[in-house]
Enzyme design. Structure first.
Site, PDB file in Angstrom:
ATOM      1  N   GLY A 141       0.845  -1.191   0.000  1.00 26.06           N
ATOM      2  CA  GLY A 141       0.000   0.000   0.000  1.00 26.06           C
ATOM      3  C   GLY A 141       0.877   1.236   0.000  1.00 26.06           C
TER       4      GLY A 141
ATOM      5  N   PHE B  33       1.283   3.307   2.378  1.00 28.97           N
ATOM      6  CA  PHE B  33       1.927   3.573   3.656  1.00 28.97           C
ATOM      7  C   PHE B  33       2.515   2.337   4.321  1.00 28.97           C
ATOM      8  CE2 PHE B  33      -1.347   6.948   3.226  1.00 28.97           C
ATOM      9  CZ  PHE B  33      -0.473   8.018   3.086  1.00 28.97           C
TER      10      PHE B  33
ATOM     11  N   LYS C  54      -2.964  -4.932   7.200  1.00 33.89           N
ATOM     12  CA  LYS C  54      -2.419  -3.805   6.424  1.00 33.89           C
ATOM     13  C   LYS C  54      -1.709  -2.857   7.381  1.00 33.89           C
ATOM     14  CE  LYS C  54      -4.105  -0.090   3.409  1.00 33.89           C
ATOM     15  NZ  LYS C  54      -5.180   0.283   2.485  1.00 33.89           N
TER      16      LYS C  54
ATOM     17  N   GLU D  18     -10.793  -7.948   6.075  1.00 34.43           N
ATOM     18  CA  GLU D  18     -11.291  -9.180   5.459  1.00 34.43           C
ATOM     19  C   GLU D  18     -10.333  -9.585   4.338  1.00 34.43           C
ATOM     20  OE1 GLU D  18     -15.199  -8.538   3.894  1.00 34.43           O
ATOM     21  OE2 GLU D  18     -15.262 -10.484   2.893  1.00 34.43           O
TER      22      GLU D  18
ATOM     23  N   ASP E 279     -14.870   7.458  -4.765  1.00 37.80           N
ATOM     24  CA  ASP E 279     -13.653   7.023  -5.452  1.00 37.80           C
ATOM     25  C   ASP E 279     -13.828   5.616  -6.018  1.00 37.80           C
ATOM     26  OD1 ASP E 279     -11.120   7.379  -6.450  1.00 37.80           O
ATOM     27  OD2 ASP E 279     -10.099   6.874  -4.577  1.00 37.80           O
TER      28      ASP E 279
ATOM     29  N   GLU F 246      -9.382  -0.051  -9.395  1.00 38.12           N
ATOM     30  CA  GLU F 246      -8.241  -0.197  -8.478  1.00 38.12           C
ATOM     31  C   GLU F 246      -8.692  -0.321  -7.022  1.00 38.12           C
ATOM     32  OE1 GLU F 246      -8.619   1.845 -10.975  1.00 38.12           O
ATOM     33  OE2 GLU F 246      -6.743   2.723 -11.676  1.00 38.12           O
TER      34      GLU F 246
END
Ligand code: ATP
Ligand code: MG
Length: 410
Positions: free
Chosen positions: A151, A153, A172, A221, A266, A270
């Site tokens: 990701g 970050f 994450k 998830e 958004d 993606e």
């Protein structure tokens, strides 16, 4: 042997939560935790079945919008009755792949401690959340498996809880100092705030979150089939059948979000992931906002998916998601977004503002009809989601027995 599929489905049906901590923790150090009250006890890990309504009243505020992230600064709700699952189903061990030590390696060279207001802002911990507190989590609670992706970050890994029944989640990592540098503290908090309270089969669940001095970890998830974007790149475009199944699921998820006064803003390939059965999961709430009375004119989102009202800097509403759904439908079927102009941003803007829509030959009349009805300049004229779900192009491909999973073939 039970598959990842059955495990993830079970995960979806269960709340990973626990008895809320009953003490407020004002002024406690932001990255230090009190000793866990719930260590290692699976029956406490698996405390509640999902309520019949996916969004129980406890997590609503008066306006019906989703509740906010708590960082320990605010009072913790009184304990609520907690149903204990009598005998938690034993899960077989699922192969989570080989861990490359990425979290530790990365942590040595990346990120810095943050202090002061930013540290407070990013002291995100679901165990002290006001609504739906989870048990207290630490990185040491997980066996870490293969990397799933990178990701902005930090990395994302497939992990399994060490305690039975060995839940599989995607963990994450976000580096606090990088969040601060990018000045997105509020956005990240909002993303977590929104996602933690959503319960829909086509919306990626956030089961819990915790932090240490440098990082925030989100327990998401696990989306077994990965990114939808990769599928689109692989196949260039989808069949109308497959596209229709995805759009049906998108419309269902968006109806749910809008009913919670959440505008996604958004929508694009993606930001979509695929569950193990190929079902679509909206997975990125970075630009989401709570409506109503929160109409903004900030320019955000990806250029190709921006509606005329945002391109022109006007106020916008949840109808922006309808426009994006039209763009998505087009891109799934055709393979490129409808207003894409390789000559530059200005040219794309102009085409969006004019609704310069050219649908290639070969697109079915039903698909053409839906795209045209969604890509309307006037937000009020866009086909409402309830009608999208009844549109002939959607009904034509919806399997009788199911309303969710799309076909596996392209
Ligand atoms: P980007 O700006 O690249 O989108 P990001 O900070 O939004 O980065 P994500 O998109 O959430 O990060 O995660 C990076 C990658 O990790 C994804 O593209 C995907 O491949 C993988 N990934 C993230 N979440 C999951 C999940 N829940 N299940 C499976 N894979 C995931
Ligand atoms: Mg992303």
């Amino acid at each position: 042997m039970a598959s990842i599929n059955s495990v993830t489905r079970q995960l979806g049906a269960l709340e990973i939560s626990s008895k809320p901590n009953t003490q407020a923790a004002p002024g406690r150090p932001t990255h230090q935790k009190k000793p866990s009250q719930n260590t290692g006890n699976v029956s406490k890990l698996l405390t509640k079945f999902a309520a019949p309504h996916p969004f129980p009243a406890a997590s609503h505020n008066k306006t019906g919008s989703v509740s906010s992230v708590h960082t320990g600064k605010q009072n913790v709700r009184p304990p609520s009755p907690v149903k204990t699952v009598p005998s938690a189903p034993r899960q077989p061990t699922i192969d989570i792949g080989h861990y490359d030590g990425g979290f530790e390696k990365e942590n040595e060279k990346r990120g810095e401690k943050v202090y002061g207001a930013a540290a407070e802002e990013l002291a995100l911990d679901s165990s002290v959340a006001h609504e739906r507190p989870t048990r207290e989590w630490h990185l040491t609670d997980f066996d870490i498996g293969r990397p799933l992706g990178k990701g902005k970050f930090g990395h994302v890994y497939m992990v399994r809880t060490k305690t039975e029944p060995h839940y599989i989640v995607a963990l994450k990592c976000l580096y606090k100092s990088e969040i601060v540098q990018s000045r997105v503290e509020k956005q990240i908090r909002r993303e977590i705030e929104i996602q933690q309270n959503l319960r829909h089969p086509n919306v990626l669940r956030l089961y819990g979150y915790f932090h240490d001095e440098k990082r925030i970890f989100l327990m998401l998830e696990f989306a077994g089939k990965g990114e939808l974007y990769k599928q689109l790149m692989k196949h260039h475009r989808f069949t109308e059948r497959r596209s229709s199944r995805y759009i049906d699921q998108m419309a269902d998820a968006l109806s749910y979000l809008h009913s919670k006064h959440v505008i996604h803003r958004d929508i694009k390939p993606e930001n979509l992931l695929l569950g193990i059965n190929g079902e679509l999961k909206i997975g990125d709430f970075g630009w989401s906002v709570h409506a109503p009375g929160n109409r903004r004119t900030t320019l955000c989102g990806t250029l190709d998916y921006l509606p005329p009202e945002m391109v022109e800097g006007r106020e916008h509403s949840e109808k922006v998601d309808l426009w994006a759904l039209g763009v998505l439908t087009y891109e799934f079927i055709v393979g490129t977004p409808p207003f894409e102009e390789l000559s530059g941003h200005n040219a794309t803007y102009k085409r969006i503002a004019k609704v310069d829509l050219r649908i290639p030959e070969g697109v079915s009349p039903e698909a053409r009809d839906l795209i045209t009805k969604l890509l309307q300049y006037d937000p009020e004229k866009r086909l409402p989601l309830s009608e999208v779900r009844r549109h002939p192009w959607i009904l034509k491909y919806r399997p009788k027995e199911s309303t969710t999973a799309p076909p596996q073939s392209s």
